[in-house]
Design a protein around this motif. Structure first.
Motif, PDB file in Angstrom:
ATOM      1  N   ILE A  74     -75.296-134.929 -57.390  1.00 16.05           N
ATOM      2  CA  ILE A  74     -75.145-135.679 -58.645  1.00 16.05           C
ATOM      3  C   ILE A  74     -74.818-137.162 -58.402  1.00 16.05           C
ATOM      4  O   ILE A  74     -75.313-138.044 -59.108  1.00 16.05           O
ATOM      5  CB  ILE A  74     -74.085-135.002 -59.581  1.00 16.05           C
ATOM      6  CG1 ILE A  74     -73.868-135.765 -60.899  1.00 16.05           C
ATOM      7  CG2 ILE A  74     -72.768-134.778 -58.915  1.00 16.05           C
ATOM      8  CD1 ILE A  74     -74.919-135.553 -61.919  1.00 16.05           C
ATOM      9  N   ASP A 142     -76.866-142.802 -67.681  1.00 11.03           N
ATOM     10  CA  ASP A 142     -76.884-141.690 -66.729  1.00 11.03           C
ATOM     11  C   ASP A 142     -75.931-141.856 -65.555  1.00 11.03           C
ATOM     12  O   ASP A 142     -75.614-140.887 -64.886  1.00 11.03           O
ATOM     13  CB  ASP A 142     -78.314-141.495 -66.200  1.00 11.03           C
ATOM     14  CG  ASP A 142     -79.199-140.815 -67.228  1.00 11.03           C
ATOM     15  OD1 ASP A 142     -78.730-139.844 -67.851  1.00 11.03           O
ATOM     16  OD2 ASP A 142     -80.332-141.255 -67.429  1.00 11.03           O
ATOM     17  N   SER A 145     -72.634-140.480 -67.230  1.00 10.95           N
ATOM     18  CA  SER A 145     -72.693-139.202 -67.949  1.00 10.95           C
ATOM     19  C   SER A 145     -72.570-138.023 -66.989  1.00 10.95           C
ATOM     20  O   SER A 145     -73.066-138.079 -65.887  1.00 10.95           O
ATOM     21  CB  SER A 145     -74.034-139.074 -68.675  1.00 10.95           C
ATOM     22  OG  SER A 145     -74.005-139.820 -69.841  1.00 10.95           O
ATOM     23  N   TYR A 146     -71.929-136.984 -67.423  1.00 13.39           N
ATOM     24  CA  TYR A 146     -71.913-135.737 -66.686  1.00 13.39           C
ATOM     25  C   TYR A 146     -72.215-134.640 -67.705  1.00 13.39           C
ATOM     26  O   TYR A 146     -72.272-134.900 -68.911  1.00 13.39           O
ATOM     27  CB  TYR A 146     -70.579-135.507 -65.961  1.00 13.39           C
ATOM     28  CG  TYR A 146     -69.374-135.690 -66.846  1.00 13.39           C
ATOM     29  CD1 TYR A 146     -68.810-136.944 -67.032  1.00 13.39           C
ATOM     30  CD2 TYR A 146     -68.817-134.614 -67.523  1.00 13.39           C
ATOM     31  CE1 TYR A 146     -67.725-137.130 -67.869  1.00 13.39           C
ATOM     32  CE2 TYR A 146     -67.728-134.788 -68.368  1.00 13.39           C
ATOM     33  CZ  TYR A 146     -67.196-136.053 -68.531  1.00 13.39           C
ATOM     34  OH  TYR A 146     -66.135-136.235 -69.384  1.00 13.39           O
ATOM     35  N   GLU A 147     -72.428-133.456 -67.211  1.00 12.67           N
ATOM     36  CA  GLU A 147     -72.939-132.354 -68.028  1.00 12.67           C
ATOM     37  C   GLU A 147     -72.341-132.295 -69.440  1.00 12.67           C
ATOM     38  O   GLU A 147     -73.050-132.246 -70.427  1.00 12.67           O
ATOM     39  CB  GLU A 147     -72.690-131.035 -67.293  1.00 12.67           C
ATOM     40  CG  GLU A 147     -73.739-129.980 -67.561  1.00 12.67           C
ATOM     41  CD  GLU A 147     -75.179-130.450 -67.396  1.00 12.67           C
ATOM     42  OE1 GLU A 147     -75.902-130.389 -68.391  1.00 12.67           O
ATOM     43  OE2 GLU A 147     -75.564-130.897 -66.302  1.00 12.67           O
ATOM     44  N   GLU A 148     -71.009-132.359 -69.514  1.00 12.73           N
ATOM     45  CA  GLU A 148     -70.330-132.123 -70.798  1.00 12.73           C
ATOM     46  C   GLU A 148     -70.576-133.233 -71.817  1.00 12.73           C
ATOM     47  O   GLU A 148     -70.478-133.012 -73.013  1.00 12.73           O
ATOM     48  CB  GLU A 148     -68.819-131.948 -70.596  1.00 12.73           C
ATOM     49  CG  GLU A 148     -68.404-130.607 -70.034  1.00 12.73           C
ATOM     50  CD  GLU A 148     -68.811-130.426 -68.581  1.00 12.73           C
ATOM     51  OE1 GLU A 148     -68.958-131.443 -67.890  1.00 12.73           O
ATOM     52  OE2 GLU A 148     -69.018-129.271 -68.154  1.00 12.73           O
ATOM     53  N   ARG A 150     -73.308-135.426 -71.709  1.00 10.29           N
ATOM     54  CA  ARG A 150     -74.685-135.911 -71.709  1.00 10.29           C
ATOM     55  C   ARG A 150     -75.434-135.472 -72.959  1.00 10.29           C
ATOM     56  O   ARG A 150     -75.247-134.373 -73.455  1.00 10.29           O
ATOM     57  CB  ARG A 150     -75.463-135.316 -70.513  1.00 10.29           C
ATOM     58  CG  ARG A 150     -75.112-135.916 -69.216  1.00 10.29           C
ATOM     59  CD  ARG A 150     -76.105-135.506 -68.166  1.00 10.29           C
ATOM     60  NE  ARG A 150     -77.226-136.429 -68.176  1.00 10.29           N
ATOM     61  CZ  ARG A 150     -78.434-136.136 -67.772  1.00 10.29           C
ATOM     62  NH1 ARG A 150     -78.730-134.936 -67.374  1.00 10.29           N
ATOM     63  NH2 ARG A 150     -79.372-137.040 -67.777  1.00 10.29           N
ATOM     64  N   GLY A 152     -78.689-135.633 -72.485  1.00 12.10           N
ATOM     65  CA  GLY A 152     -79.496-134.858 -71.541  1.00 12.10           C
ATOM     66  C   GLY A 152     -80.973-135.181 -71.536  1.00 12.10           C
ATOM     67  O   GLY A 152     -81.649-134.936 -70.554  1.00 12.10           O
TER      68      GLY A 152
END
Ligand code: ADP
Length: 264
Positions: A74, A142, A145-148, A150, A152
């Protein structure tokens, strides 16, 4: 139908996918960006206002630094976006400057759309830029941003932007002519669906195949975007960005796509 939808719209959000902005070898498609800026300048002369949502930072990062293409980590992916975003915007700046247009950059995350104060600030910035004749170019941030947090994919980001700015129309340019009953890349007999009134019904009737090489969202996120904007009375067009002068030919009816009609 499509020429009328474009003619009726004054405020237009246009999203360009990675597959449209990058050449097959992963380098930026500068010829496309120049041609696109030219068409945006024509729209501006015709009294229309344009906000762009531009993907392509990660692809641009790989081609710029020419390393890390296969790194899945990541931190490397986010580092590539940090490098590529500069390359992306440099290309856009040159393309628009040649048409005497300034651009402004907004990098957003899902959190920004959840927070009232930030949402108000973003909205005011977009309105001010557009009112002053500057073309806002938006992308997901980006690198932070991280999964939670985003969004996306830029299909949904462009839908949120269209709603935020109270746009009259959202146009998504991809590498396909529109929505098909099945993935046109896998089935040569796939049939284009020119008009969609009911997205739930559409979902039930089509097969959603895999996305392409540089693409992230695929057709699924394009339907999510359509659901979002049409609920706010904003129609959406999905069309092919790889056709020559894609925006112009769409506006004149020389090319087609899928139109998602706004809900009454
Ligand atoms: P972009 O980078 O432009 O956002 P994506 O690659 O994410 O594009 O999504 C578009 C891709 O979705 C098409 O190239 C196509 O292969 C795939 N796809 C899967 N199912 C369908 C379908 N039913 N209709 C159209 N495209 C589909």
């Amino acid at each position: 139908m499509i020429p009328k939808v474009i003619a009726d719209a004054r405020k237009i959000v246009i999203k360009l996918g990675s597959n449209t902005l990058a050449l097959p070898d992963g380098t930026m498609n500068r010829a496309f960006m120049n041609e696109f800026a030219d068409q945006c300048a024509d729209l501006a002369k015709a009294g229309k206002q344009v906000v762009l949502v531009s993907s392509g930072a990660q692809v641009a990062g790989v081609s710029t630094i020419d390393r890390w293409a296969r790194k899945k980590d990541i931190h490397y992916r986010q580092a590539l976006c940090a490098i590529g975003q500069v390359e992306l915007m440099q290309n856009w700046r040159e393309a628009f400057a040649a048409r005497d247009l300034h651009i402004g950059q907004l990098l957003l995350t899902r959190e920004d759309f959840k927070d009232d104060q930030r949402t108000l600030n973003m909205r005011n910035t977009i309105f001010t830029l557009v009112d002053e004749g500057v073309v806002p170019i938006i992308n997901e941030n980006d690198s932070v941003s991280y999964e939670e947090i985003r969004i996306g994919d830029n299909d949904n980001l462009s839908a949120l932007t269209a709603i935020l700015w109270s746009a009259d129309l959202l146009i998504l340019f991809s590498d396909i002519d529109g929505v098909y009953d099945k993935n046109p890349k896998e089935h040569s007999d796939a049939a284009l669906i020119p008009e969609v009134k009911d997205i739930t019904e559409l979902r039930a009737g089509i097969t959603i195949g895999a996305a392409n090489s540089f693409g992230t969202g695929g057709i699924g996120t394009k339907l999510e975007a359509a659901e979002k904007v049409t609920a706010y009375g904003i129609p959406m067009l999905l069309a092919n960005g790889s056709a020559p002068r894609c925006l112009e030919t769409l506006a004149t009816g020389k090319s087609g796509g899928t139109v998602f009609l706004a809900r009454e």
